[in-house]
Design an enzyme around this catalytic site. Structure first.
Site, PDB file in Angstrom:
ATOM      1  N   ALA A   1       0.868  -1.173   0.000  1.00 53.32           N
ATOM      2  CA  ALA A   1       0.000   0.000   0.000  1.00 53.32           C
ATOM      3  C   ALA A   1       0.906   1.224   0.000  1.00 53.32           C
ATOM      4  O   ALA A   1       2.060   1.153   0.447  1.00 53.32           O
ATOM      5  CB  ALA A   1      -0.869  -0.025   1.239  1.00 53.32           C
TER       6      ALA A   1
ATOM      7  N   GLY B   1       0.339  -5.080   0.836  1.00 51.29           N
ATOM      8  CA  GLY B   1      -0.868  -5.158   0.015  1.00 51.29           C
ATOM      9  C   GLY B   1      -0.622  -5.802  -1.347  1.00 51.29           C
ATOM     10  O   GLY B   1      -1.531  -6.393  -1.930  1.00 51.29           O
TER      11      GLY B   1
ATOM     12  N   GLU C   1      -0.698  -9.452  -0.769  1.00 54.37           N
ATOM     13  CA  GLU C   1      -2.101  -9.807  -0.472  1.00 54.37           C
ATOM     14  C   GLU C   1      -2.956  -9.851  -1.738  1.00 54.37           C
ATOM     15  O   GLU C   1      -3.810 -10.720  -1.889  1.00 54.37           O
ATOM     16  CB  GLU C   1      -2.679  -8.799   0.529  1.00 54.37           C
TER      17      GLU C   1
ATOM     18  N   GLU D   1       4.257  -5.330   7.367  1.00 54.23           N
ATOM     19  CA  GLU D   1       3.401  -4.390   8.106  1.00 54.23           C
ATOM     20  C   GLU D   1       3.772  -4.248   9.575  1.00 54.23           C
ATOM     21  O   GLU D   1       3.688  -3.156  10.143  1.00 54.23           O
ATOM     22  CB  GLU D   1       1.920  -4.812   8.022  1.00 54.23           C
TER      23      GLU D   1
HETATM   24  N1  DAK Z   1       4.601   3.199  -0.748  1.00 50.11           N
HETATM   25  C1  DAK Z   1       4.998   4.367  -1.280  1.00 50.11           C
HETATM   26  N2  DAK Z   1       6.190   4.539  -1.877  1.00 50.11           N
HETATM   27  C2  DAK Z   1       7.008   3.482  -1.940  1.00 50.11           C
HETATM   28  C3  DAK Z   1       6.650   2.213  -1.410  1.00 50.11           C
HETATM   29  C4  DAK Z   1       5.369   2.087  -0.793  1.00 50.11           C
HETATM   30  N3  DAK Z   1       4.904   0.951  -0.312  1.00 50.11           N
HETATM   31  N4  DAK Z   1       7.677   1.363  -1.625  1.00 50.11           N
HETATM   32  C5  DAK Z   1       8.619   2.075  -2.256  1.00 50.11           C
HETATM   33  N5  DAK Z   1       8.234   3.331  -2.454  1.00 50.11           N
HETATM   34  C6  DAK Z   1       8.971   4.427  -3.091  1.00 50.11           C
HETATM   35  C7  DAK Z   1      10.132   4.838  -2.227  1.00 50.11           C
HETATM   36  O1  DAK Z   1       9.710   5.746  -1.217  1.00 50.11           O
HETATM   37  C8  DAK Z   1      11.037   5.493  -3.238  1.00 50.11           C
HETATM   38  O2  DAK Z   1      10.574   6.782  -3.510  1.00 50.11           O
HETATM   39  P1  DAK Z   1      11.596   8.061  -3.503  1.00 50.11           P
HETATM   40  O3  DAK Z   1      12.258   8.036  -2.169  1.00 50.11           O
HETATM   41  O4  DAK Z   1      12.538   7.748  -4.633  1.00 50.11           O
HETATM   42  O5  DAK Z   1      10.715   9.239  -3.748  1.00 50.11           O
HETATM   43  C9  DAK Z   1      10.813   4.657  -4.492  1.00 50.11           C
HETATM   44  O6  DAK Z   1       9.587   3.972  -4.293  1.00 50.11           O
HETATM   45  C10 DAK Z   1      11.907   3.615  -4.705  1.00 50.11           C
HETATM   46  O7  DAK Z   1      12.044   2.869  -3.515  1.00 50.11           O
HETATM   47  P2  DAK Z   1      13.447   2.665  -2.763  1.00 50.11           P
HETATM   48  O8  DAK Z   1      14.382   3.769  -3.093  1.00 50.11           O
HETATM   49  O9  DAK Z   1      13.154   2.382  -1.344  1.00 50.11           O
HETATM   50  O10 DAK Z   1      13.966   1.341  -3.513  1.00 50.11           O
HETATM   51  P3  DAK Z   1      14.914   0.216  -2.907  1.00 50.11           P
HETATM   52  O11 DAK Z   1      15.288  -0.651  -4.033  1.00 50.11           O
HETATM   53  O12 DAK Z   1      16.018   0.816  -2.095  1.00 50.11           O
HETATM   54  O13 DAK Z   1      13.993  -0.617  -1.902  1.00 50.11           O
HETATM   55  C11 DAK Z   1      11.987  -1.752  -1.204  1.00 50.11           C
HETATM   56  C12 DAK Z   1      12.905  -1.309  -2.392  1.00 50.11           C
HETATM   57  C13 DAK Z   1      10.717  -2.360  -1.812  1.00 50.11           C
HETATM   58  C14 DAK Z   1      12.699  -2.808  -0.357  1.00 50.11           C
HETATM   59  C15 DAK Z   1      11.663  -0.496  -0.335  1.00 50.11           C
HETATM   60  O14 DAK Z   1      11.204   0.533  -1.201  1.00 50.11           O
HETATM   61  C16 DAK Z   1      10.629  -0.757   0.709  1.00 50.11           C
HETATM   62  O15 DAK Z   1      10.920  -1.367   1.760  1.00 50.11           O
HETATM   63  N6  DAK Z   1       9.408  -0.311   0.446  1.00 50.11           N
HETATM   64  C17 DAK Z   1       8.312  -0.416   1.375  1.00 50.11           C
HETATM   65  C18 DAK Z   1       7.789  -1.816   1.381  1.00 50.11           C
HETATM   66  C19 DAK Z   1       6.706  -2.026   2.417  1.00 50.11           C
HETATM   67  O16 DAK Z   1       6.911  -1.823   3.621  1.00 50.11           O
HETATM   68  N7  DAK Z   1       5.527  -2.415   1.940  1.00 50.11           N
HETATM   69  C20 DAK Z   1       4.409  -2.662   2.784  1.00 50.11           C
HETATM   70  C21 DAK Z   1       3.604  -1.407   2.861  1.00 50.11           C
HETATM   71  S1  DAK Z   1       2.366  -1.553   4.107  1.00 50.11           S
HETATM   72  C22 DAK Z   1      -4.821  -1.749   5.596  1.00 50.11           C
HETATM   73  C23 DAK Z   1      -4.832  -2.056   4.279  1.00 50.11           C
HETATM   74  C24 DAK Z   1      -3.647  -2.393   3.670  1.00 50.11           C
HETATM   75  C25 DAK Z   1      -2.483  -2.399   4.383  1.00 50.11           C
HETATM   76  C26 DAK Z   1      -2.500  -2.098   5.720  1.00 50.11           C
HETATM   77  C27 DAK Z   1      -3.661  -1.790   6.343  1.00 50.11           C
HETATM   78  N8  DAK Z   1      -6.062  -1.411   6.219  1.00 50.11           N
HETATM   79  C28 DAK Z   1      -6.841  -0.459   5.499  1.00 50.11           C
HETATM   80  C29 DAK Z   1      -6.195  -1.508   7.619  1.00 50.11           C
HETATM   81  C30 DAK Z   1      -1.274  -2.664   3.693  1.00 50.11           C
HETATM   82  C31 DAK Z   1      -0.124  -2.205   4.147  1.00 50.11           C
HETATM   83  C32 DAK Z   1       1.081  -2.249   3.342  1.00 50.11           C
HETATM   84  O17 DAK Z   1       1.119  -2.720   2.232  1.00 50.11           O
END
Ligand code: DAK
Length: 256
Positions: free
Chosen positions: A62, A107, A110, A130
């Site tokens: 997400a 997400g 998922e 998460e």
């Molecule tokens: N959201 C927004 N931007 C993201 C992103 C994300 N999930 N993942 C990456 N980006 C952006 C980064 O911020 C970066 O942007 P700039 O800094 O260049 O502006 C760009 O994409 C490139 O990412 P990185 O520079 O970080 O690239 P790396 O190769 O170094 O790393 C990575 C890749 C995938 C390991 C890293 O970007 C990362 O850890 N990303 C976050 C992954 C993550 O934590 N995903 C889970 C998100 S939480 C709910 C419904 C749904 C959910 C929860 C609750 N309810 C309504 C209750 C779901 C939650 C989630 O999915």
């Protein structure tokens, strides 16, 4: 944000937000829902392929930025939208093959789990990070992951937030196949084309029987299968399939 086209009765949906590693926001979820609504009953589509643009990310989760500033009301709509979409994909009579071309996190993982089949590129990475963000999965991760990979593997992934690579995802049954990145979409198309050649009625009742039976006890689930087995006898496809076998020729199903 999303590219979509139809090729040989397969609707290919490509998430295309490379700047954010294809992270999901409300607009993207709405667009996906629209595409499914448009084609779920269309005669021009028999299968869907869901994939991401490029070779880095399927969907990195997400959109974290938009979640930070989300109001309670928006969080509720976001959650409802995501869960409606996963159910819409899962219960659609036309199967979705998810071609995971890179990061499938939160997400993104998922959404992949709501699809009927998952194939991955060699560089794909999976995880539910998460807990490290002070969240829990919100689009079915705590429910679908244990059903797909068992409690031991699911708890390990959910509680640790650690990421796993394609080979490990294959070993635990999260994906059915691993392909070279350059061949991923082609291979997914081959799977789709094979499904498209089968009876659409059989496809529909297999999905219904699996989805409705999975949460029942085995005797009730078998009753359900018997019911759908009987239903399939109402369709012409059954006669076409069996007579083609007896005549040693390829069946040409009518979908009737
Ligand atoms: N959201 C927004 N931007 C993201 C992103 C994300 N999930 N993942 C990456 N980006 C952006 C980064 O911020 C970066 O942007 P700039 O800094 O260049 O502006 C760009 O994409 C490139 O990412 P990185 O520079 O970080 O690239 P790396 O190769 O170094 O790393 C990575 C890749 C995938 C390991 C890293 O970007 C990362 O850890 N990303 C976050 C992954 C993550 O934590 N995903 C889970 C998100 S939480 C709910 C419904 C749904 C959910 C929860 C609750 N309810 C309504 C209750 C779901 C939650 C989630 O999915």
């Amino acid at each position: 944000m999303i590219k979509q086209y139809i090729e040989d009765k397969t609707c290919v949906i490509k998430i295309d937000r490379p700047k954010y590693l294809n992270a999901l926001n409300i607009e993207l979820l709405e667009k996906l829902k629209e595409i499914y609504l448009k084609y779920q009953n269309s005669n021009n589509v028999r299968t869907f392929i869901l994939t991401g643009h490029g070779d880095k990310a399927f969907i990195a989760g997400a959109d974290i930025k938009s979640m930070y500033s989300m109001s309670k009301h928006e969080a509720h709509s976001f959650s409802k939208l995501g869960n409606d979409l996963t159910l819409q994909i899962e219960n659609c009579s036309k199967p979705t093959i998810c071609a995971i071309n890179g990061f499938a996190l939160g997400g993104g993982c998922e959404l992949a789990m709501a699809c009927h089949l998952r194939v991955a590129s060699e560089n794909a990475v999976f995880g539910q990070p998460e807990s490290g963000l002070g969240l829990i999965p919100g689009f079915g991760g705590t429910q679908r992951l244990p059903r797909l990979v068992g409690l031991t593997n699911a708890y390990k992934i959910l509680l640790s937030g650690s990421l796993i690579k394609s080979q490990q995802a294959f070993n635990i049954g999260l994906v059915s196949d691993i392909f070279e990145q350059k061949n991923l979409l082609n291979e997914a198309m081959k799977i789709a084309s094979n499904i498209n050649s089968k009876s659409s009625n059989a496809t529909k009742y297999i999905i219904k029987s699996v989805n409705e039976g999975i949460s029942l006890d085995i005797s009730k689930a078998l009753e359900l299968e018997t019911l759908y087995f009987k239903k399939i006898f109402e369709h012409e496809d059954r006669k076409i399939g069996i007579s083609s076998f007896l005549q040693k020729k390829e069946p040409k199903f009518s979908g009737q």
